[in-house]
Design a protein around this motif. Structure first.
Motif, PDB file in Angstrom:
ATOM      1  N   PRO A  28      19.952 -22.854 -31.809  1.00  0.00           N
ATOM      2  CA  PRO A  28      21.224 -22.142 -31.657  1.00  0.00           C
ATOM      3  C   PRO A  28      21.044 -20.659 -31.428  1.00  0.00           C
ATOM      4  O   PRO A  28      21.985 -19.965 -31.067  1.00  0.00           O
ATOM      5  CB  PRO A  28      21.943 -22.406 -32.990  1.00  0.00           C
ATOM      6  N   ARG A  29      19.830 -20.144 -31.671  1.00  0.00           N
ATOM      7  CA  ARG A  29      19.642 -18.723 -31.470  1.00  0.00           C
ATOM      8  C   ARG A  29      19.170 -18.401 -30.056  1.00  0.00           C
ATOM      9  O   ARG A  29      19.140 -17.247 -29.686  1.00  0.00           O
ATOM     10  CB  ARG A  29      18.608 -18.198 -32.469  1.00  0.00           C
ATOM     11  N   ILE A  31      20.161 -17.946 -27.046  1.00  0.00           N
ATOM     12  CA  ILE A  31      21.373 -17.796 -26.251  1.00  0.00           C
ATOM     13  C   ILE A  31      21.057 -16.995 -25.014  1.00  0.00           C
ATOM     14  O   ILE A  31      20.503 -15.900 -25.103  1.00  0.00           O
ATOM     15  CB  ILE A  31      22.447 -17.080 -27.097  1.00  0.00           C
ATOM     16  N   PRO A  32      21.402 -17.501 -23.863  1.00  0.00           N
ATOM     17  CA  PRO A  32      21.043 -16.766 -22.646  1.00  0.00           C
ATOM     18  C   PRO A  32      21.791 -15.440 -22.547  1.00  0.00           C
ATOM     19  O   PRO A  32      22.937 -15.325 -22.974  1.00  0.00           O
ATOM     20  CB  PRO A  32      21.469 -17.716 -21.517  1.00  0.00           C
ATOM     21  N   PRO A  34      23.361 -12.306 -20.291  1.00  0.00           N
ATOM     22  CA  PRO A  34      23.883 -12.077 -18.946  1.00  0.00           C
ATOM     23  C   PRO A  34      23.250 -10.867 -18.266  1.00  0.00           C
ATOM     24  O   PRO A  34      23.562 -10.563 -17.126  1.00  0.00           O
ATOM     25  CB  PRO A  34      25.371 -11.815 -19.201  1.00  0.00           C
TER      26      PRO A  34
ATOM     27  N   GLN B  60      27.598 -16.837 -36.725  1.00  0.00           N
ATOM     28  CA  GLN B  60      28.177 -17.264 -35.458  1.00  0.00           C
ATOM     29  C   GLN B  60      29.436 -18.096 -35.562  1.00  0.00           C
ATOM     30  O   GLN B  60      30.091 -18.350 -34.578  1.00  0.00           O
ATOM     31  CB  GLN B  60      27.108 -18.005 -34.657  1.00  0.00           C
ATOM     32  N   GLU B  97      31.720  -9.418 -23.227  1.00  0.00           N
ATOM     33  CA  GLU B  97      31.256 -10.598 -22.515  1.00  0.00           C
ATOM     34  C   GLU B  97      30.146 -10.242 -21.536  1.00  0.00           C
ATOM     35  O   GLU B  97      29.199 -11.005 -21.322  1.00  0.00           O
ATOM     36  CB  GLU B  97      32.424 -11.246 -21.767  1.00  0.00           C
ATOM     37  N   SER B  98      30.224  -9.049 -20.947  1.00  0.00           N
ATOM     38  CA  SER B  98      29.196  -8.661 -19.985  1.00  0.00           C
ATOM     39  C   SER B  98      27.879  -8.336 -20.674  1.00  0.00           C
ATOM     40  O   SER B  98      26.824  -8.364 -20.050  1.00  0.00           O
ATOM     41  CB  SER B  98      29.662  -7.441 -19.173  1.00  0.00           C
ATOM     42  N   ARG B  99      27.937  -7.998 -21.974  1.00  0.00           N
ATOM     43  CA  ARG B  99      26.704  -7.652 -22.694  1.00  0.00           C
ATOM     44  C   ARG B  99      26.093  -8.841 -23.392  1.00  0.00           C
ATOM     45  O   ARG B  99      24.874  -8.992 -23.446  1.00  0.00           O
ATOM     46  CB  ARG B  99      26.985  -6.583 -23.754  1.00  0.00           C
ATOM     47  N   TYR B 100      26.950  -9.674 -24.002  1.00  0.00           N
ATOM     48  CA  TYR B 100      26.440 -10.760 -24.830  1.00  0.00           C
ATOM     49  C   TYR B 100      26.507 -12.120 -24.147  1.00  0.00           C
ATOM     50  O   TYR B 100      25.797 -13.025 -24.518  1.00  0.00           O
ATOM     51  CB  TYR B 100      27.214 -10.823 -26.155  1.00  0.00           C
ATOM     52  N   GLY B 101      27.400 -12.244 -23.199  1.00  0.00           N
ATOM     53  CA  GLY B 101      27.537 -13.538 -22.558  1.00  0.00           C
ATOM     54  C   GLY B 101      28.825 -14.219 -22.980  1.00  0.00           C
ATOM     55  O   GLY B 101      29.545 -13.762 -23.858  1.00  0.00           O
ATOM     56  N   TRP B 103      29.494 -16.720 -24.692  1.00  0.00           N
ATOM     57  CA  TRP B 103      29.616 -17.295 -26.024  1.00  0.00           C
ATOM     58  C   TRP B 103      30.210 -16.310 -27.028  1.00  0.00           C
ATOM     59  O   TRP B 103      30.565 -16.683 -28.139  1.00  0.00           O
ATOM     60  CB  TRP B 103      28.239 -17.761 -26.531  1.00  0.00           C
TER      61      TRP B 103
END
Lengths: 210, 172
Positions: A28-29, A31-32, A34, B60, B97-101, B103
């Motif tokens: 779970p860690r 994570i891709p 961007p 999370q 969202e642009s930094r972490y994605g 999720w």
């Protein structure tokens, strides 16, 4: 009940079990991110020595941006790898830059003194730069190419194999003028030259090496 | 009554084992002590609203608003700064969202494959209901519909029952 109806319910459980087996086996860690393929976020921060370092100053070099802390055990583990890379590729145009994450200047200086290594680390008050890079734990390392774009993000400690392959790839790319195929290690679609600077959700991923 | 004092004693003894509620919050690594709470205002309400839609990268399952981790606190500060400098809530969410994605958003955006997250529970619920209904009807089907029912009291049995009733009924 006829034959096929009897096994219907247990049979329905099989795809569920398969799904669980696949899903629960994932980390779970891992994570891709961007960021690969896009410009690395600019920063201008104070170094441990008191000077100022801006990412823009390093344009033209390959930068290993390493988020770390003195209380982080995995950072101790990866430190020799960074040290070796920093010395070995210094003349080729590599700069290792540390960003101290949630730690004091004093602790950071003591750590570097104890562990060795000559590269600069900057302090990140309020963790703004960490958030800018989508950091959520240490260590995390960003491989930034000569044009200032993030090529790959490593979550967790780096190892010699990853560091060598990516650094050599990025050092070579600057001279040849093109990236070619990304290395097989890293499972990353990482080096995607983007025509626009706008982050596009779909392009570029950096994943952990198991 | 003699039972009462011992019951009361037991209740008091049990209650004394419960921890007293304390005002002291748990300390987290790097938590800043003694930081004055910012004045409540429309900005804070907006910060909370945006923070409630973002996932804490450390804890999370929690939103940034609910998470006690220091990273969540920093992220709330970033939200506050950006809102204060004029960004809209949507722009702030887009930044994270642009930094972490993707999720980092607690609610996946309703497009593409993500639609499955929204559609699937409803579809499963409805099909489950349909299945249960079908089962219920099957189980409560009256015997007359298929199998010939057993006649209550065929001739010999009825006579025997009546005879036994008369014989034993008189005794009671």
């Amino acid at each position: 009940m006829s034959g096929w109806k009897r096994i219907l319910l247990p049979a329905a459980g099989v795809p569920v079990l398969l799904l669980l087996w696949w899903g629960l086996g994932r980390d779970p860690r891992a994570i891709p991110s961007p960021l690969p393929g896009h410009d690395a976020s600019a920063f201008r921060l104070e170094t441990l020595k008191g000077d100022t370092l801006a990412l823009a100053d390093l344009r033209g070099r390959v930068v290993l941006l390493n988020f770390w802390a003195s209380w982080c055990l995995a950072c101790i583990e990866e430190h020799p790898v960074l040290e070796e890379a920093s010395e070995r590729y210094a003349d080729d145009g590599l700069r290792v830059v540390g960003v101290v994450y949630r730690d004091s200047r004093r602790n950071a200086i003591a750590f570097m003194r104890r562990m060795g290594g000559e590269w600069t680390s900057v302090l990140d008050p309020g963790n703004r730069t960490a958030v800018d890079y989508g950091v959520y734990g240490v260590p995390e390392t960003f491989f930034i190419d000569r044009e200032g774009r993030v090529a790959y993000k490593q979550i967790g400690p780096v190892n010699r194999r990853i560091v060598t392959e990516w650094i050599e790839r990025l050092l070579a790319a600057g001279h040849a003028g093109g990236a070619g195929e990304p290395p097989a290690v890293g499972r990353s679609e990482g080096y995607v030259p983007s025509s626009s600077g706008r982050p596009d959700r779909k392009s570029g991923r950096g994943e952990t090496i198991p | 009554m003699r039972a009462l004092p011992s019951t009361a004693a037991a209740v008091v003894a049990a209650a004394s084992l419960l921890p007293f509620p304390s005002d002291a919050p748990a300390m987290q690594t790097g938590e800043r002590v003694g930081r004055a709470a910012p004045p409540d205002s429309a900005l804070e309400a907006q910060v909370r609203a945006v923070a409630a839609t973002l996932r804490c990268p450390v804890c999370q399952a929690l939103s940034i608003q609910d998470s006690p981790s220091p990273l969540a606190e920093d992220m709330r500060d970033v939200i506050r700064e950006r809102l204060r400098s004029g960004s809209t809530p949507e722009e702030v969410r887009a930044y994270f969202e642009s930094r972490y994605g993707e999720w980092i958003l607690l609610e996946p955006t309703a497009e593409g494959f993500n639609m499955a997250v929204w559609v699937l529970p409803v579809a499963l619920l409805l099909s489950g209901l349909a299945f249960v209904l079908w089962l219920a009807r099957k189980w409560t089907r009256r015997p007359g519909e298929g199998v010939p029912p057993a006649e209550p009291g065929s001739d010999g049995e009825l006579a025997r029952f009546q005879e036994e009733l008369e014989r034993w009924g008189g005794r009671g």
